[in-house]
Design a protein around this motif. Structure first.
Motif, PDB file in Angstrom:
ATOM      1  N   VAL A 849      35.826   1.042   1.755  1.00 13.08           N
ATOM      2  CA  VAL A 849      35.839   2.159   2.713  1.00 13.08           C
ATOM      3  C   VAL A 849      34.788   1.995   3.815  1.00 13.08           C
ATOM      4  O   VAL A 849      35.094   2.147   5.000  1.00 13.08           O
ATOM      5  CB  VAL A 849      35.617   3.499   1.980  1.00 13.08           C
ATOM      6  N   GLU A 850      33.564   1.646   3.435  1.00 11.78           N
ATOM      7  CA  GLU A 850      32.447   1.720   4.372  1.00 11.78           C
ATOM      8  C   GLU A 850      32.119   0.413   5.075  1.00 11.78           C
ATOM      9  O   GLU A 850      31.537   0.418   6.153  1.00 11.78           O
ATOM     10  CB  GLU A 850      31.181   2.200   3.634  1.00 11.78           C
ATOM     11  N   PHE A 851      32.482  -0.724   4.489  1.00 13.17           N
ATOM     12  CA  PHE A 851      32.073  -2.014   5.042  1.00 13.17           C
ATOM     13  C   PHE A 851      33.096  -2.461   6.099  1.00 13.17           C
ATOM     14  O   PHE A 851      34.239  -2.781   5.764  1.00 13.17           O
ATOM     15  CB  PHE A 851      31.990  -3.047   3.909  1.00 13.17           C
ATOM     16  N   PRO A 852      32.717  -2.466   7.395  1.00  8.92           N
ATOM     17  CA  PRO A 852      33.694  -2.743   8.462  1.00  8.92           C
ATOM     18  C   PRO A 852      34.017  -4.229   8.593  1.00  8.92           C
ATOM     19  O   PRO A 852      33.765  -4.855   9.623  1.00  8.92           O
ATOM     20  CB  PRO A 852      32.985  -2.206   9.713  1.00  8.92           C
ATOM     21  N   ASP A 853      34.559  -4.793   7.542  1.00  8.72           N
ATOM     22  CA  ASP A 853      34.942  -6.199   7.525  1.00  8.72           C
ATOM     23  C   ASP A 853      36.288  -6.280   6.823  1.00  8.72           C
ATOM     24  O   ASP A 853      36.373  -6.154   5.603  1.00  8.72           O
ATOM     25  CB  ASP A 853      33.883  -7.015   6.778  1.00  8.72           C
ATOM     26  N   PRO A 854      37.370  -6.498   7.574  1.00 11.22           N
ATOM     27  CA  PRO A 854      38.713  -6.447   6.962  1.00 11.22           C
ATOM     28  C   PRO A 854      38.923  -7.463   5.850  1.00 11.22           C
ATOM     29  O   PRO A 854      39.674  -7.200   4.913  1.00 11.22           O
ATOM     30  CB  PRO A 854      39.654  -6.709   8.151  1.00 11.22           C
ATOM     31  N   VAL A 855      38.261  -8.633   5.944  1.00 12.31           N
ATOM     32  CA  VAL A 855      38.408  -9.639   4.887  1.00 12.31           C
ATOM     33  C   VAL A 855      37.825  -9.101   3.588  1.00 12.31           C
ATOM     34  O   VAL A 855      38.434  -9.216   2.516  1.00 12.31           O
ATOM     35  CB  VAL A 855      37.714 -10.955   5.289  1.00 12.31           C
ATOM     36  N   ALA A 856      36.618  -8.513   3.687  1.00 10.12           N
ATOM     37  CA  ALA A 856      35.991  -7.944   2.491  1.00 10.12           C
ATOM     38  C   ALA A 856      36.786  -6.745   1.985  1.00 10.12           C
ATOM     39  O   ALA A 856      36.972  -6.576   0.768  1.00 10.12           O
ATOM     40  CB  ALA A 856      34.556  -7.536   2.813  1.00 10.12           C
ATOM     41  N   GLN A 857      37.261  -5.912   2.898  1.00 15.33           N
ATOM     42  CA  GLN A 857      38.041  -4.739   2.480  1.00 15.33           C
ATOM     43  C   GLN A 857      39.306  -5.158   1.737  1.00 15.33           C
ATOM     44  O   GLN A 857      39.678  -4.555   0.731  1.00 15.33           O
ATOM     45  CB  GLN A 857      38.403  -3.901   3.713  1.00 15.33           C
ATOM     46  N   LYS A 858      39.964  -6.189   2.229  1.00 12.94           N
ATOM     47  CA  LYS A 858      41.160  -6.690   1.546  1.00 12.94           C
ATOM     48  C   LYS A 858      40.819  -7.107   0.120  1.00 12.94           C
ATOM     49  O   LYS A 858      41.533  -6.740  -0.839  1.00 12.94           O
ATOM     50  CB  LYS A 858      41.736  -7.874   2.323  1.00 12.94           C
ATOM     51  N   ASN A 859      39.717  -7.852  -0.044  1.00 15.34           N
ATOM     52  CA  ASN A 859      39.315  -8.294  -1.382  1.00 15.34           C
ATOM     53  C   ASN A 859      38.979  -7.116  -2.285  1.00 15.34           C
ATOM     54  O   ASN A 859      39.291  -7.133  -3.488  1.00 15.34           O
ATOM     55  CB  ASN A 859      38.132  -9.252  -1.285  1.00 15.34           C
ATOM     56  N   CYS A 860      38.348  -6.101  -1.717  1.00 13.00           N
ATOM     57  CA  CYS A 860      38.000  -4.920  -2.515  1.00 13.00           C
ATOM     58  C   CYS A 860      39.257  -4.230  -3.040  1.00 13.00           C
ATOM     59  O   CYS A 860      39.322  -3.826  -4.217  1.00 13.00           O
ATOM     60  CB  CYS A 860      37.166  -3.951  -1.689  1.00 13.00           C
ATOM     61  N   PHE A 861      40.241  -4.105  -2.190  1.00 11.65           N
ATOM     62  CA  PHE A 861      41.483  -3.461  -2.645  1.00 11.65           C
ATOM     63  C   PHE A 861      42.237  -4.341  -3.640  1.00 11.65           C
ATOM     64  O   PHE A 861      42.912  -3.837  -4.542  1.00 11.65           O
ATOM     65  CB  PHE A 861      42.370  -3.104  -1.446  1.00 11.65           C
TER      66      PHE A 861
END
Length: 977
Positions: A849-861
C-alpha cells in the motif's frame, strides 16, 4: 516599472536581492498591468534602455501574449499592436544594430500575435509587415526573423501541435496562399537582388526563409527563371553559396508528383552543370562542399523516391527516371571519394538508395555493373585510416572517423548483398595483392586489407552458416547458388590461409595487429576445418604479437579474443594445454608482481586468461587426478598471493594501502570465480575432482573478510565467488560454509551489504530449496531485523543516493520474501514467534500500500496471494490469519489502487494491480460468501459507495479472472475520479 529592481536578476549583491528580483519579475508576469508597464518602458526608453532590461520586458510581454492575449478585450489588443508597432519602428530605424536575442524575442512575440490574429482579427498583418522593408537593412533583418518565427509556430514539423493548433495553422496557410504569398515571394527576390553585394547575411537569411516556406507554397513561385538563376548565381559566391545550396535542397525535396519532381530536378541539374557548379575540382572550401554533397544526395534520393512512387506498369516513365538517376551516379562517386570524410558521408543515403533501386529492378545492366564496381573501389579506398589518426591518444576526430567507417561498412554490406560475386572478386584481388607485399605497403593499406577480409564475413552470406569446409569434404554441387556458395567458401579459405602464413601477424602497427587478431577470432571455424594452423595462431596470441605486445590496447583486446578462441576451438587446443599454461605463467601473476615489474595485463584482462586456462584443463582428456592437479597448480599462486595480501592488510595502517591490498584480494576472488565458468553439466566440478579446491578457496576468502578491514570491498568478491559456487556445487558440499560466509558478509550490515546479499540468498533458496531449510531458519530473523533496522535509520533530506539505496534494499527485501514463498518454504514463517510473524506480515501489507514502487507492490501482493492459498484453510490456518485477511489484506487490495502514486497507465503498475485483483479473488475462492458478505455489509459501505455499485462489484468478483480484472480497473478509475 522598477528597472533597478530587475538588475538583481543577473548581478545580485546578495541572495536576498536576487530573490526579490525574481519575485518582482513573477509579479510583472502575473499582473494584468505588468505587460503594460513593460511595453511603456520599451516605448519610453526605446533602444537606449539597458539590453537586459529590454529582454526582461519582452519576456513579460511574451508571457502575456502567449497566455492572455487571445481572450483580451479589443482595446487591449489594439494597445498591444500599437506598442509592438512602435517597438518595431524603433528597432528598424536605430543607428546601431540590436542584439540578436532581442530581435529573436521580438520576432517570437509578433509570431505569437500573428497566429492569434491572422487572418480574422488582423488581416493586414503581412501587408503591414512588408511595409517596414523600405526602412533599410535592419528592418529587413527583423522582417526575415519574424517570418522564421511564424514558420516555427505554423509549419515546423518538429514541433508537436494539438489538433486545434493544426486546424488553426491550416486556416492560416490557406489565407496566406490566397492573400499574400505572391507579395512575400516578390519581397524575397527583392532582398536577394538588393543585398547580394552589400549584406550577404541578409541574403543567407532570405535563403533560409525560402527553404522553410517552399514546403507549403506554390512551387512555381520559386521554381522559375528569375529565382533559379539567382540561386545558381549565388552558388558561385563564397559568402552566399552554403545557404543557397541548402535552399535549393529544400526546393527539390518538396513533395510533388514524381514526374514533376523529376523535371524540376533535371532542370536544376542542367542549370547547375552549365554554371560549372557541379565540378568543384579545385574547390578547397570543405564547408561548402559538404552542402553541395548534401544537395547531390538530395537530388539522387528524390529521383529514386520518384521512381518508387511510379506505378510498376508505367515502364517508360520509370525507365526515364532510372536513367536520370544513373546519370547522377558519377557525381555520387565523385563526392563519395572526397578526401574529406564529412563530404563523403553526406552522400551515403544516395549510395544506399541507388543499390536498393538496382536490387528492386532485379536486373543489372553493364553500365550499372561498372558503376557499382567503381563504388566498391571507392569504399575500399575510403576505409583506410588517415595518416593523421592518433592511435596513442584518440580524441574527437578519431571517434568521428570510427563512426564514419561504420556507416561506410553499411554501404559495403548493401553492395555485397547485391553483387556478392563482384565484391568477393575485387576484395580477393585487393587482399591477396596487399598481403603478399605487406612489408612494402603502408600500414593503412595492410590494415584496410585485413579489415576488408573481416568485413566479408558479415557482408557475404555463408554457406550452411559457415564460410569454410573440410578440405576433403565431398561436393555435390548441383545448382548455381551452390556454386556461388562453394566459390565463397574456397575463396575465404584461400584468403585465410594467406593471412595466417603471410607473416602479417608480425606487423608492428597496433591497428594491423588488432585487426589481424579480430579476423582470426571472427573466422575461428577456419581453424576447426584446418587445425594444422592452430599452433602458429596460438604462438601469435602468446608472444609479442599478442598478449605481450608493447601496445596496451593490443594486449588487452587479444586477451579477450584468446579466451574466445579457446572456447570455440577447445577440442582442438586441449592437446597443447600444459604448454599454454607454462607460457601463461607470468601473464597470470597477480599484482603486486613478485619481481616488482609492471604486469602486462590489467585485472579485467586476466579474468579472460584464467577462464581460458581453466577451460583447457576442464575440457582436456586427462585423468581426474591430473585435472585436479592442474587446476590446483593454476590457483595455488592465487591463494599464496591472497595469504600475503591478507597479512599485509592486517598490519597496514595507511588507508590508501589498505584499499590497495583489499582490491588485490577482491581481484583474486574474481579470478577464482571466473575459473569456475569452465565447468559444465558434462564436466562438472565434482567430475573433475575440484570440489574441495573451491571449498578451500571460499574458506580462504572468508578468512580475509574476517580480517575486518575493507569488509564491503572484499565482501563483493566473496559474494561473486559464492554466486558461482551455488551454480557449480551441490547443497551437501556448500551448506557447511553458508553460515560462516553469511556471518562474515553480514558482520556490518549497511544498506549496500544487505542489498547485495539478498540476491545471493535468493539464488541459494531457488537452487537448494528444502536443503536450505535449517540455515534459512537460523538466518531469517537476524537478517530481517538488520534490514528493518537499516531502513528505520534517519536519513538526510537531500541525500538522494542513500534514498536510492534504501528503496532498492526495500524492493530486494520483498523479493526475498517472494522467493521464500515461491519455493514453498512456508514453515520458515510458521516457525516464527507470533509477534515477529505479525511484524513481517504487516511489513508486506505496508509494502503493498505505502511503498511507491510497482515492482515491490506486485511482489507484496504475490506474497499475500500465496499465503492466502496456503494458509486460508478452514481449521488449519495459523492463529489470527483469517482476521489478518479481513483487517489488512482486503483493505490493502482497495487502498493501493486508490493511491495517487498508483499510476494505472504505467505498465509495471498494471502488473501490480492485476496481482492485487487476483489476490482479492483468491480470498473469495477460499472464503466464498463470507468475503462478499463482509464487503457488502462492512467494508465497502464505509467507502461511501452506492449499494448498486457494491452489488455489482460483489457479483463481478465471482466471474472469471479476465472479466474481474477489467471490471476492477474501471471501478477504481471511477472511484479515484
Amino acid at each position: 516599472m522598477d528597472a533597478q529592481m530587475l538588475h538583481g536578476l543577473w548581478a545580485p549583491e546578495s541572495q536576498e536581492q536576487h530573490a526579490q528580483a525574481c519575485e518582482y519579475l513573477q509579479k510583472l508576469r502575473e499582473s494584468n498591468e505588468g505587460w503594460k508597464l513593460c511595453a511603456a518602458t520599451l516605448s519610453s526608453g526605446g533602444i537606449m534602455l539597458d539590453e537586459k532590461v529590454k529582454f526582461v520586458c519582452l519576456q513579460v510581454i511574451e508571457h502575456y501574449v502567449r497566455y492572455g492575449y487571445v481572450n483580451a478585450s479589443s482595446e487591449e489588443q489594439t494597445m498591444v499592436r500599437q506598442h509592438l508597432s512602435h517597438w518595431m519602428t524603433a528597432l528598424c530605424t536605430c543607428s546601431e544594430p540590436e542584439k540578436v536575442y532581442i530581435l529573436n524575442k521580438t520576432a517570437q512575440i509578433l509570431a505569437l500575435v500573428f497566429v492569434v490574429d491572422y487572418p480574422s482579427r488582423w488581416p493586414s498583418f503581412i501587408t503591414d509587415l512588408l511595409s517596414v522593408l523600405q526602412m533599410g537593412p535592419q528592418a529587413v533583418n527583423l522582417y526575415l526573423r519574424i517570418l522564421l518565427a511564424i514558420d516555427a509556430e505554423v509549419v515546423d514539423r518538429e514541433v508537436m501541435h494539438t489538433q486545434a493548433e493544426t486546424d488553426r495553422n491550416a486556416v492560416i496557410k490557406d489565407a496566406m496562399r490566397e492573400q499574400c504569398v505572391l507579395d512575400l515571394t516578390n519581397s524575397w527576390y527583392d532582398v536577394l537582388v538588393k543585398y547580394e553585394k552589400t549584406n550577404p547575411e541578409l541574403v543567407c537569411q532570405c535563403h533560409d526563409i525560402i527553404g522553410a516556406y517552399i514546403s507549403w507554397i506554390d512551387i512555381s513561385l520559386i521554381a522559375n527563371d528569375r529565382f533559379v538563376y539567382k540561386l545558381v548565381d549565388h552558388l558561385k559566391q563564397p559568402l552566399l553559396r552554403e545557404a543557397a545550396a541548402d535552399c535549393i535542397h529544400e526546393i527539390i525535396t518538396k513533395g510533388m508528383d514524381p514526374l514533376t519532381k523529376t523535371q524540376l530536378i533535371e532542370s536544376f541539374v542542367t542549370v547547375l552543370d552549365q554554371a560549372g557548379v557541379l565540378k568543384p575540382v579545385d574547390d578547397d572550401d570543405s564547408d561548402f562542399l559538404v552542402k553541395l554533397a548534401r544537395l547531390i544526395n538530395g537530388i539522387g534520393a528524390q529521383l529514386i523516391l520518384s521512381w518508387q512512387k511510379l506505378d510498376k506498369n508505367e515502364h517508360e516513365k520509370r525507365e526515364l527516371v532510372r536513367l536520370a538517376v544513373e546519370n547522377k551516379v558519377t557525381l555520387l562517386l565523385t563526392f563519395l571519394a572526397s578526401e574529406y570524410d564529412d563530404i563523403s558521408a553526406a552522400v551515403f543515403d544516395f549510395a544506399r538508395d541507388y543499390i536498393q533501386l538496382i536490387k528492386q529492378t532485379g536486373i543489372i545492366t553493364s553500365v550499372e555493373h561498372g558503376l557499382l564496381e567503381n563504388m566498391l573501389f571507392v569504399l575500399i579506398t575510403k576505409t583506410k585510416y588517415d595518416e593523421s589518426y592518433n592511435f596513442e591518444q584518440m580524441g574527437e576526430e578519431e571517434a568521428m572517423f570510427d563512426e564514419y567507417r561504420k556507416k561506410l561498412k553499411v554501404v559495403f554490406d548493401n553492395l555485397a548483398a547485391l553483387v556478392p560475386e563482384l565484391v568477393l572478386k575485387v576484395s580477393k584481388e585487393y587482399i591477396i595483392t596487399t598481403l603478399n607485399r605487406w612489408q612494402a605497403s603502408s600500414y593503412e593499406d595492410v590494415e584496410a586489407a585485413v579489415s576488408l577480409l573481416y568485413s566479408l564475413g558479415e557482408a557475404l552470406p555463408a554457406s550452411h552458416g559457415n564460410h569454410f569446409s573440410l578440405p576433403a569434404a565431398p561436393s555435390n554441387i548441383s545448382d548455381q547458388h551452390s556454386n556461388i556458395s562453394e566459390l565463397k567458401t574456397s575463396t575465404m579459405q584461400e584468403m585465410m590461409r594467406l593471412l595466417v602464413t603471410s607473416g602479417v601477424s608480425r606487423h608492428t602497427h597496433p591497428a594491423v595487429s588488432l585487426q589481424f587478431f579480430e579476423c582470426v577470432a571472427r573466422y575461428e571455424k577456419f581453424f576447426a576445418c584446418e587445425p594444422d594452423y592452430i599452433p602458429s595462431i596460438l604462438a601469435a596470441f602468446l608472444d609479442v604479437r599478442g598478449m605481450r605486445n608493447k601496445n596496451p590496447r593490443v594486449r588487452s583486446r587479444t586477451s579477450y579474443l584468446f579466451s574466445r578462441i579457446v572456447r570455440c576451438l577447445k577440442n582442438h587446443i586441449v592437446k597443447y594445454t600444459e604448454d599454454i599454461l607454462n607460457q601463461l605463467t607470468d601473464l597470470l601473476e597477480l599484482a603486486p608482481a613478485e619481481n616488482g615489474q609492471i604486469l602486462l595485463l590489467r585485472n579485467d584482462d586476466q579474468l579472460y586468461l584464467y577462464e581460458a586456462a581453466a577451460m583447457l584443463i576442464v575440457f582436456g582428456t586427462s585423468e581426474v587426478s591430473r585435472k585436479e592437479m592442474l587446476m590446483r597448480n593454476l590457483l595455488s599462486p592465487v591463494f599464496t598471493k591472497v595469504n600475503y595480501l591478507a597479512e599485509r592488510l592486517r598490519l597496514e595502517q595507511d588507508r590508501n594501502m589498505q584499499v590497495y591490498y583489499a582490491k588485490g584480494i577482491c581481484h583474486a576472488t574474481s579470478v577464482t570465480a571466473r575459473t569456475s565458468k569452465a565447468f559444465s553439466n558434462q564436466n562438472s566440478m565434482s567430475a573433475c575432482g575440484c570440489v574441495q579446491l573451491y571449498l578451500d578457496a571460499l574458506q580462504l576468502f572468508i578468512n580475509c573478510l574476517n580480517v575486518g578491514i575493507e569488509r564491503e570491498l572484499i565482501g563483493s568478491g566473496v559474494r561473486q565467488l559464492m554466486h558461482r559456487l551455488v551454480v557449480c556445487l551441490d547443497g551437501e558440499s556448500l551448506m557447511p560454509l553458508l553460515p560462516p560466509a553469511s556471518q562474515a558478509l553480514l558482520h556490518t550490515p549497511s544498506p549496500v551489504v544487505l542489498m547485495e546479499y539478498l540476491p545471493l540468498i535468493n539464488q541459494i533458496i531457488t537452487k537448494f530449496q528444502k536443503e536450505i531449510n535449517n540455515f534459512l531458519h537460523s538466518i531469517f530473523v537476524p537478517l530481517v531485523s538488520a534490514i528493518c533496522s537499516v531502513l528505520s535509520e534517519a536519513i538526510e533530506e537531500n541525500d538522494e543516493e542513500e534514498k536510492r539505496l534504501r528503496k532498492l534494499l526495500q524492493r530486494n527485501y520483498y523479493l526475498f520474501l517472494t522467493t521464500i514463498i515461491s519455493n514453498n518454504l512456508f514453515d520458515v514463517l510458521l516457525s516464527l514467534e507470533a509477534s515477529i510473524l505479525q511484524q513481517v506480515l504487516m511489513s508486506i501489507v505496508q509494502g503493498a500500500v505505502e511503498f511507491p514502487d510497482p515492482v515491490a507492490q506486485k511482489n507484496c501482493f504475490i506474497i499475500l496471494r500465496r499465503l492466502t492459498e496456503a494458509w486460508c484453510i478452514n481449521g488449519s490456518e495459523p492463529p489470527g490469519f483469517i482476521e489478518f485477511i479481513y483487517t489488512q489484506v482486503v483493505p490493502a487490495c482497495f487502498l493501493a489502487p486508490l493511491k495517487t502514486t498508483f499510476d494505472l497507465n504505467d505498465a509495471q503498475t498494471i502488473l501490480a494491480f492485476h496481482e492485487s485483483v487476483t489476490c482479492l479473488q483468491t480470498i473469495y475462492k477460499k472464503r466464498g460468501e463470507e468475503l462478499t458478505t463482509y464487503l457488502q455489509s462492512d467494508y465497502l459501505p464505509k467507502m461511501d459507495i452506492s449499494q448498486d455499485l457494491i452489488q455489482s462489484y460483489c457479483q463481478a468478483i465471482k466471474e472469471d479472472a479476465k472479466f474481474f480484472r477489467n471490471y476492477s480497473k474501471i471501478f477504481f478509475q471511477s472511484a479515484r475520479a
